[in-house]
Write a protein that holds these residues in place. Structure first.
Motif, PDB file in Angstrom:
ATOM      1  N   LYS A 145       0.797  -0.950  -0.025  1.00  0.00           N
ATOM      2  CA  LYS A 145       0.151   0.098   0.014  1.00  0.00           C
ATOM      3  C   LYS A 145       0.880   1.176  -0.076  1.00  0.00           C
ATOM      4  O   LYS A 145       0.691   2.327  -0.815  1.00  0.00           O
ATOM      5  CB  LYS A 145      -0.989  -0.193   1.367  1.00  0.00           C
ATOM      6  CG  LYS A 145      -2.320   0.555   1.144  1.00  0.00           C
ATOM      7  CD  LYS A 145      -3.049   1.054   2.358  1.00  0.00           C
ATOM      8  CE  LYS A 145      -3.871  -0.003   2.490  1.00  0.00           C
ATOM      9  NZ  LYS A 145      -4.657   0.146   3.870  1.00  0.00           N
ATOM     10  N   ARG A 146       1.926   1.184   0.737  1.00  0.00           N
ATOM     11  CA  ARG A 146       2.831   2.300   0.975  1.00  0.00           C
ATOM     12  C   ARG A 146       3.460   2.499  -0.349  1.00  0.00           C
ATOM     13  O   ARG A 146       3.648   3.937  -0.925  1.00  0.00           O
ATOM     14  CB  ARG A 146       3.795   2.263   2.166  1.00  0.00           C
ATOM     15  CG  ARG A 146       3.849   3.528   2.913  1.00  0.00           C
ATOM     16  CD  ARG A 146       4.603   3.444   4.194  1.00  0.00           C
ATOM     17  NE  ARG A 146       4.326   2.393   5.012  1.00  0.00           N
ATOM     18  CZ  ARG A 146       5.326   1.738   5.745  1.00  0.00           C
ATOM     19  NH1 ARG A 146       6.294   2.131   5.922  1.00  0.00           N
ATOM     20  NH2 ARG A 146       4.862   0.732   6.526  1.00  0.00           N
ATOM     21  N   LEU A 147       3.879   1.658  -1.143  1.00  0.00           N
ATOM     22  CA  LEU A 147       4.658   1.919  -2.065  1.00  0.00           C
ATOM     23  C   LEU A 147       3.730   2.449  -3.370  1.00  0.00           C
ATOM     24  O   LEU A 147       4.333   3.182  -4.092  1.00  0.00           O
ATOM     25  CB  LEU A 147       5.039   0.285  -2.838  1.00  0.00           C
ATOM     26  CG  LEU A 147       6.096  -0.336  -2.180  1.00  0.00           C
ATOM     27  CD1 LEU A 147       6.498  -1.703  -2.774  1.00  0.00           C
ATOM     28  CD2 LEU A 147       7.279   0.661  -2.560  1.00  0.00           C
ATOM     29  N   ARG A 148       2.464   2.143  -3.338  1.00  0.00           N
ATOM     30  CA  ARG A 148       1.685   2.760  -4.196  1.00  0.00           C
ATOM     31  C   ARG A 148       1.480   4.165  -3.956  1.00  0.00           C
ATOM     32  O   ARG A 148       1.227   5.188  -5.034  1.00  0.00           O
ATOM     33  CB  ARG A 148       0.179   1.972  -4.144  1.00  0.00           C
ATOM     34  CG  ARG A 148       0.139   0.920  -5.561  1.00  0.00           C
ATOM     35  CD  ARG A 148      -1.091   0.297  -5.452  1.00  0.00           C
ATOM     36  NE  ARG A 148      -1.020  -1.108  -4.754  1.00  0.00           N
ATOM     37  CZ  ARG A 148      -1.697  -1.697  -3.769  1.00  0.00           C
ATOM     38  NH1 ARG A 148      -2.712  -0.960  -3.269  1.00  0.00           N
ATOM     39  NH2 ARG A 148      -1.384  -2.974  -3.488  1.00  0.00           N
ATOM     40  N   ARG A 165      11.861   3.917  -0.778  1.00  0.00           N
ATOM     41  CA  ARG A 165      12.979   2.926  -0.347  1.00  0.00           C
ATOM     42  C   ARG A 165      12.699   1.932   0.664  1.00  0.00           C
ATOM     43  O   ARG A 165      12.824   0.746   0.769  1.00  0.00           O
ATOM     44  CB  ARG A 165      14.322   3.560  -0.175  1.00  0.00           C
ATOM     45  CG  ARG A 165      15.241   3.231  -1.537  1.00  0.00           C
ATOM     46  CD  ARG A 165      16.557   3.789  -1.211  1.00  0.00           C
ATOM     47  NE  ARG A 165      16.470   5.344  -1.484  1.00  0.00           N
ATOM     48  CZ  ARG A 165      17.227   5.960  -0.613  1.00  0.00           C
ATOM     49  NH1 ARG A 165      18.239   5.675   0.034  1.00  0.00           N
ATOM     50  NH2 ARG A 165      16.948   7.242  -0.576  1.00  0.00           N
ATOM     51  N   ARG A 166      12.153   2.594   1.891  1.00  0.00           N
ATOM     52  CA  ARG A 166      11.894   2.000   3.147  1.00  0.00           C
ATOM     53  C   ARG A 166      10.846   1.092   3.003  1.00  0.00           C
ATOM     54  O   ARG A 166      10.827  -0.057   3.422  1.00  0.00           O
ATOM     55  CB  ARG A 166      11.347   3.054   4.083  1.00  0.00           C
ATOM     56  CG  ARG A 166      12.354   3.337   5.178  1.00  0.00           C
ATOM     57  CD  ARG A 166      11.849   3.779   6.286  1.00  0.00           C
ATOM     58  NE  ARG A 166      12.821   4.715   6.805  1.00  0.00           N
ATOM     59  CZ  ARG A 166      12.658   5.985   7.409  1.00  0.00           C
ATOM     60  NH1 ARG A 166      11.303   6.387   7.652  1.00  0.00           N
ATOM     61  NH2 ARG A 166      13.548   6.447   8.043  1.00  0.00           N
ATOM     62  N   ALA A 167       9.605   1.317   2.100  1.00  0.00           N
ATOM     63  CA  ALA A 167       8.631   0.418   1.743  1.00  0.00           C
ATOM     64  C   ALA A 167       9.015  -0.749   1.109  1.00  0.00           C
ATOM     65  O   ALA A 167       8.576  -1.927   1.336  1.00  0.00           O
ATOM     66  CB  ALA A 167       7.422   1.071   1.196  1.00  0.00           C
TER      67      ALA A 167
END
Lengths: 284, 132
Positions: free
Chosen positions: B102-105, B114-116
């Motif tokens: 979800k966070r990547l999107r 990068r963290r996600a």
């Protein structure tokens, strides 16, 4: 002379205070034991990170990575002030605060990062240079929290052009002894050791990446160690402080009980004299 | 058969300290095997599966980041997170995977992304090891 009920109330309240200080002493001593175990468990990891970094620095004197370089004298400086979140631990917090005040007076443009509520509460009123504060760190000791704090410090150093970052904290000497020390956190100074490996390592991907990553790990583990030490020192200080508080309370109770009995006795004597003289008056 | 010593150290404990026949380590530039008399070597690790072989049996661990050094038949690994096959919480790993996706999107900044991505990789490694 004080009235009987007053003294009795006083004894009662001192007794309950004594119970509390005694319980706090027990809790502190069990927490201290835990903290000491944590310190021992963290040691192999910390030692090994130090050892590799030392080896790399020894081999690559010509490649000066900023993490391992000499402090840049003209750049901004920051100091991390580590205190406890709670009081009732003797001079643990006061010692740090005194030293911090001295430091700030002699280096007025140093920026401050506070670990722990006590230091923050004090320094906030006296300085405008607090750039970050971390509180409630010591309840649940957690590597991820210390890692987050160290990442913040690394960013300050690598991106925001701070030349030197120091840490002011209580070093854990023994259960009854703490020393206030100032340690340079960044740039990293690996501890000298005998175990420098003479091997020629192959590096993957390359030396600079390895040094940077290891340097970061070193800072993470250094902050972690400092937090563990400070928390052990805090528990030790609290244990000693609460122990002497309990002893003082016991002494006070003894004193008050003596006083109480004396007052009671003189009251009884007065009463007997009154009765006796009353009876005498009737018999006449 | 001669052995190599493996030591895995975490900030909170020494996780593994034992002798094995050979190991396969997820290095940052690819998995590599270490047998006896490996050349001295130092590298970063990427999220992956650490395999330790002893007497034809294998122990598998999900490992997420850290360093590995090889020297004199001693492999030393420093890492923050490592879990044995049976220690992985499948529900948590799946939740972490969804969260990361979800966070990547949605993430905009480079660091968040990068963290996600890293979180997603870790979750995938855990799930991969679990499903075998």
């Amino acid at each position: 002379m004080a009235n009987l009920r007053d003294i009795k109330n006083r004894i009662k309240s001192v007794k309950s205070t004594k119970q509390i200080t005694n319980a706090m002493k027990m809790v502190a001593s069990s927490k201290l034991r835990k903290a000491q175990i944590n310190i021992l468990n963290a040691r192999p990891y910390a030692d090994y990170v130090n050892e590799i970094l030392r080896t790399l620095k020894y081999k690559n004197i010509q490649s000066q990575h900023p993490l391992l370089d000499d402090p840049r004298e003209k750049a901004k400086k920051a100091i991390v002030v580590v205190t406890a979140d709670k009081g009732l631990c003797g001079s643990f917090n006061t010692n740090i605060i005194r030293k911090a005040t001295e430091y700030i007076n002699s280096h007025p443009d140093t920026d401050i990062i506070c670990f722990g509520k006590k230091g923050r509460d004090y320094l906030k009123k006296r300085s405008d240079n607090i750039i970050r504060e971390y509180t409630d760190l010591f309840n649940e000791m957690n590597f991820d929290v210390s890692k987050e704090a160290s990442e913040f410090l690394l960013d300050l150093f690598l991106k925001e052009n701070y030349g030197k970052i120091e840490v002011l904290y209580n070093e854990f000497k023994s259960a009854i002894q703490q020393n206030v020390v100032v340690k340079q956190l960044l740039p990293v100074i690996p501890i000298e050791s005998e175990d420098v490996s003479k091997m020629d390592f192959l590096y993957e991907p390359d030396e600079d990446t390895i040094i940077e990553e290891l340097g970061r790990k070193y800072v993470h583990v250094d902050i972690w160690r400092i937090m563990l030490e400070s928390s052990a020192a805090e528990q030790g200080a609290r244990m000693t402080a609460m122990d002497s508080a309990t002893i003082n309370a016991a002494e006070m109770i003894e004193h008050l009980t003596l006083n109480y009995n004396r007052v009671r006795q003189s009251a009884i004597t007065t009463e007997i004299i009154e009765i006796a003289s009353g009876a005498e008056a009737i018999n006449l | 058969m001669s052995k190599i010593t493996i030591e895995v150290m975490q900030p909170s404990q020494v996780k593994i300290s034992d002798e094995y026949d050979h190991v396969i380590v997820p290095g940052s530039e690819g998995d590599f095997g270490v047998y006896e008399d490996h050349t001295p070597f130092i590298t970063k690790m990427r999220p992956g599966i650490l395999q330790l072989y002893k007497n034809n049996s294998v122990e598998k661990y999900a490992i997420h980041d850290g360093f590995v050094t090889v020297e004199n038949n001693v492999v030393k690994i420093v890492c923050e997170n490592i879990e044995k096959e049976n220690e992985i919480d499948k529900g948590r790993a799946e939740a972490a995977k969804e969260r990361a996706e979800k966070r990547l999107r949605s993430s905009e900044s480079d660091i968040d992304f990068r963290r996600a991505e890293l979180a997603l990789k870790k979750a995938l490694v855990r799930l991969k090891l679990q499903s075998r």
